[in-house]
Design an enzyme around this catalytic site. Sequence first.
Site, short mmCIF file in Angstrom:
data_model
loop_
_atom_site.label_atom_id
_atom_site.label_comp_id
_atom_site.label_asym_id
_atom_site.label_seq_id
_atom_site.Cartn_x
_atom_site.Cartn_y
_atom_site.Cartn_z
N ASN A 417 -21.40 -22.91 -14.94
CA ASN A 417 -21.56 -22.41 -16.38
C ASN A 417 -22.58 -21.66 -16.49
O ASN A 417 -22.64 -20.69 -16.58
CB ASN A 417 -21.36 -23.88 -17.36
CG ASN A 417 -21.16 -23.37 -18.68
OD1 ASN A 417 -21.21 -22.35 -18.97
ND2 ASN A 417 -20.85 -24.52 -19.43
N ASP A 418 -23.76 -22.47 -16.56
CA ASP A 418 -25.32 -21.65 -16.94
C ASP A 418 -25.37 -20.60 -16.00
O ASP A 418 -25.86 -19.54 -16.22
CB ASP A 418 -26.26 -22.45 -17.23
CG ASP A 418 -25.92 -23.59 -18.22
OD1 ASP A 418 -25.39 -23.35 -19.25
OD2 ASP A 418 -26.63 -24.73 -18.14
N VAL A 419 -25.13 -20.79 -14.72
CA VAL A 419 -25.40 -19.79 -13.95
C VAL A 419 -24.29 -18.38 -13.78
O VAL A 419 -24.62 -17.43 -12.94
CB VAL A 419 -25.41 -20.10 -12.26
CG1 VAL A 419 -26.39 -21.59 -12.21
CG2 VAL A 419 -24.03 -20.70 -11.88
#
Lengths: 491, 107
Positions: A417-419
Site C-alpha cells: 500500500n504505502d510503498v
Amino acid sequence: MTDSHIETIRNLAYLLASVLFIFGLKGLTHPRTAVRGMQMGALGMFVAVLATVVAGGILSWTWVVAGLLIGSIVGVLMAIKIPLTDIPQMVALFNGFGGAASFLVAGSELVLRIGAGSSGADTPGTSQAVAGAVIPIQSLIAISASGMIGSLTLLGSLIAAGKLHEVSFSWGGKKVWMSNALLLPGRHAITGICFAACLIVCALIVMNPSTSAWYWVLVALAAVFGILITIPIGGADMPVVIALLNSYSGLAACATGFVINNTVLIIAGALVGASGLILTNIMCKAMNRSLTNVMFAKLGQGGDGGPSADDVYEGKVKTTSAEEVAMLFDGARRVVIVPGYGMAVSQAQHAVRDLANLLESRGVEVEFAIHPVAGRMPGHMNVLLAEADIPYDKLKEMDEINPTLETIDVALVVGANDVVNPVARTDPSSPIAGMPIIDVDKCRTVVVIKRSLSPGFAGIPNPLFAADNTLMLFNDGKKAFLELTAAVKES
Amino acid sequence: MDNIALLAQAASADGATLVMLLTVFVLAVFVGFEVITKVPPTLHTPLMAGSNAVSGITVVGALVAAGAGQGALSTGLGFVAVILATINVVGGFLVSHRMLEMFRKKD
C-alpha cells in the site's frame, strides 16, 4: 610448549577465524557464492571455538560441554523446525540471545576480577584476569558498555520478536496486539530518564570496582530501556528496528572483546555492527525518514490535514473480477508483480509463482518489483519468493524497475500500500512525502489485490486505488492468485 | 621496584593494549563497511541471519568463563552464556544456510 607459545597459536587461530568471517560476508555479495560464504563463516566460528576449547585455559569441562551440547541441540531444532515465514522473529530472537550472552560474559568477568582482587595474588594466569591488581578503568568502561548494550539488545529483541510473531494478549478485557505501536503518555521523558539513569549507573560501576552490584542494576535498567525504545514502534517500521538490533548485538560482542582483550570478538563484532548500521541506513533511506524519526515519532497520527478517505475514493474506485483480469493478461506482453507484507500474511508466494509460470508459458514477460521496506525485515519479500522457486534475476529493485514501468501492460499489486502511494511524490505535506515508491501508477493498467480499502501503516488514503487506470480486486492475496490462475487457464 | 612503579608499568601496558584493540576495532569497521555495502538487497535477510550468527562469537568468551573453574557465580553466568551464544551461532548459520539454498537451486 610454554604458555606463551600456546597463547600465540591460539591468537593465530583467532586471526584465521576473523579472516574466514570477512571472506564469509564477502561471499554474500552474490547468490552464487553465498552458500560457500556462509560455510566459511561457520568454519571460522568452528576454528575460534576449537582454539578456545583446546588452548583457552579451560580447567573444568562439565559446564562447557553441557552448554555447547544444549545450545547446539536447541539451535538446530529451532533452525530446522521453524517455517520460513517465521524467520524474521527468529532472527530477532537469536539477536537477543547474542546480546544476552555478551552481557553475561562481561558480568562473569567482572565477578571473576573482583574475586581475584580481593583474594590476593594467589591465582595467577587464570582467565584474562589480572590477579590482585585493580581493574583498569578501560575494562570497567567496556564492562559497562557490554552490560548496557547486551541487555537492551536482549529485551528489545524479545519485544521485536513478539511484535513480528503477532503475539496478542488480554488487557482489561480487550485483546491487545503487540505489533501495534504502544505509546505511553510522557514516553519521551520516561525513556530519557531511563537512559540518563543507565549512564549514571555506568559511572557508579567505574567508581566502585569492588562490587558487581551496580552492574546488575545497569543490566536491569538497560532492559527497561530496551523495552521502552521498542514498544512505540509499529509493524511497518520493524525492518529498521531489526537491523538496528542486529547492529547492537555486534557492538555488544565488540564491547565484550574489549573486556576480555580478545581481538576475534572485536573484529567479528565490528563487522556485524557495520552490517547492521548499513542495513538500518538503507531502510531509513527507503522510507525517506531519519533514524530519530523512526525511533521517536509516530507516523500518520491522523488529522494532519490530508484529504479524507471518502474524498479520495468516493465514486472513483472500480472493482474487477478474476475473469476480467485474465482477459487483460491476454493482450499483455509485460507484467510486473509488486508484493508487500500482505503477500507474506496470506502466504500467497506459491500461488503467485504458479500464476507467473503460467503467464510465462504463454509468452508474457513477468517480473517482480521489490521495495526495500516491503515486509517486516530487510529482504523479506526476496526470501519468500525464493522459497517459491522464483529465480532471483526476476526480482528487480525499485531503482531498476521504475524507469521501465511505462512499458508495463499490467501491474499486479499484492498486499502493498504505502510503498506504491503516489502521494509520496505529489503531496509535500503528506507523512510519506519524499519516500521513494514504486511508480506503478505509470503502468498501463494497475490491478490492486487487497481485502479492503483500509489504509496502510502510514494511515493515509491511497489515490492509486481511485486512479483511472486502476482496478481493485478485493480478495485475500492467496485466493486471488488461485482464482486468477484458474481464470487464465480457462481463457 | 616499589608497588607504585609496578602499577604504573601495568597501567602503561594496559594503555598500549587498549590502543592496539581500538586500532583493530576501527580497521574492522572499515572492512565491514566495504564488504557489506556490496551485498545486494536480495540477500539482506540471509545477511542478517548470517551476521547474527557471527555476533555469537561471544561464545569464545563464554567458554572461558564457564570453564575457568573460578567460583559458582562466574561459572553459572558463563554456562548460561555458552547456551545462548551457541543457540545464536548454530541457529543463525543453519537458518542462513536454509535460505541461501533456496537462492542457489535456481542457478
